[in-house]
Enzyme design. Structure first.
Site, short mmCIF file in Angstrom:
data_model
loop_
_atom_site.label_atom_id
_atom_site.label_comp_id
_atom_site.label_asym_id
_atom_site.label_seq_id
_atom_site.Cartn_x
_atom_site.Cartn_y
_atom_site.Cartn_z
N HIS A 200 11.17 2.65 23.33
CA HIS A 200 10.88 1.44 24.10
C HIS A 200 9.73 1.69 25.10
CE1 HIS A 200 12.24 -2.38 26.10
NE2 HIS A 200 11.60 -1.82 27.12
N GLU A 201 9.86 2.76 25.88
CA GLU A 201 8.82 3.08 26.87
C GLU A 201 7.51 3.42 26.19
OE1 GLU A 201 9.18 2.34 29.92
OE2 GLU A 201 11.30 1.90 29.60
N HIS B 122 5.63 0.21 25.29
CA HIS B 122 4.88 -0.36 26.42
C HIS B 122 3.58 0.44 26.65
CE1 HIS B 122 7.85 -3.17 27.91
NE2 HIS B 122 8.74 -2.26 28.24
N ASP C 48 11.96 -7.66 30.38
CA ASP C 48 10.62 -7.84 29.81
C ASP C 48 10.45 -9.26 29.29
OD1 ASP C 48 10.16 -5.15 30.21
OD2 ASP C 48 10.75 -4.60 28.17
ZN ZN Z 1 10.70 -2.67 28.73
#
Ligand code: ZN
Length: 297
Positions: free
Chosen positions: A97-98, A101, A174
């Site tokens: 996930h990170e 981004h 988000d």
């Molecule tokens: Zn996020």
């Protein structure tokens, strides 16, 4: 909120602030309390003082003593540790996930560079974060920049989709922010051709994008509301496609970064850029303007 975990001196200073207005027994030595609370963030220390004061009140004491601090520390540490126990699958999901981004933010033009990615939880409930440092003060955003920002926000969830074919609840914040930005683009900045150059929200919002939307909507017809909803969906889909394209094209690099992140937990921007084949960032002292670092969870 981005605050690095304070050191022992910092914790003592923070405790001093929070014990103002609390009647302490003279036996309490805040240096000792600070020494016993390694790893506590500012908010944890505020909780600690509250907890100790509550315990004292519950025991009908007129002062908060060392025993209350001791008991409160044990209670909070147990709580923090429970949070820290996380399955390997969850850690990997957070790493992807990170990474999502961070990769979208690094590749897309016009976004603040990624300074650091971390999958070390901080405080309560925050699982990982990507830190962006502004390289300049920005007062105006173009449609392109906002679309980029949306793609970065959706990058976390998109990376999960590509890796696992399913998504988790980790992207809730988000999605909320992305929807806010998309709505502002349409309703306030006149950036949607379908809705035109009309501000549908009046003067309800005091500042720029970070202010949460009030729940009531502006005055417009049901038909317009439907149009706005479908435009939000269109803009979000466009940004999602952008993130999907980037993360699919760079799938191998995404894997490399996520795996590395799983082992080191914190990655500097330069290592990230190196894996992505991008040049290193200019030295912070030359370029970084005064500005608020942005954190994406
Ligand atoms: Zn996020």
């Amino acid at each position: 909120m981005l605050v690095d975990k304070p050191d022992v001196k910092g914790r003592e200073d923070i405790l001093k602030i929070h014990v103002k207005g609390v009647k302490l027994s003279p036996e309490v030595d805040l240096r000792v309390v600070a020494a016993r609370t390694a790893g506590f963030a500012g908010a944890d220390l505020a909780n600690l003082v509250n907890e100790a004061a509550l315990l004292a009140a519950r025991n009908d004491k007129t002062e908060v003593g060392p025993q209350e601090f001791e008991a409160a520390i044990e209670r909070l540490v147990a709580g923090l540790e429970r949070k820290r126990v996380m399955s390997d699958k969850d850690r990997e999901t957070i790493a992807y996930h990170e990474t999502g981004h961070a990769v979208v933010a690094s590749v897309i033009e016009g976004q603040y560079p990624v300074h650091k990615i971390s999958i070390v939880g901080r405080g309560f409930g925050v699982l990982g974060y990507t830190l962006h440092l502004p390289t300049e003060e920005r007062y105006l955003s173009t449609r392109r920049q906002l679309m980029g920002e949306l793609a970065v926000l959706l990058g976390g969830r998109t990376a999960e989709e590509i890796k696992y074919g399913e998504v988790t609840t980790g992207a809730q914040n988000d999605l909320l922010r992305a929807t806010d930005i998309a709505r502002a683009m349409i309703c306030e900045y006149g950036m949607s051709e379908a809705l035109g150059l009309i501000n549908y929200e009046g003067n309800k919002r005091p500042k720029f994008l970070d202010v949460p939307m009030p729940l009531e909507r502006g005055v417009y017809s049901e038909e317009t509301a439907v149009k706005i909803d479908s435009e939000i969906r269109r803009i979000i889909t466009e940004a999602h496609d952008m993130a999907t394209r980037i993360l699919t094209e760079r799938r191998e690099q995404v894997d490399t970064i996520a795996k590395r992140l799983l082992s080191v937990e914190v990655m500097e921007g330069d290592e990230l850029r190196n894996i992505l084949g991008l040049p290193p960032l200019p030295k912070p002292e030359d370029k970084v303007a005064e500005g608020t670092p942005e954190v994406r969870q």
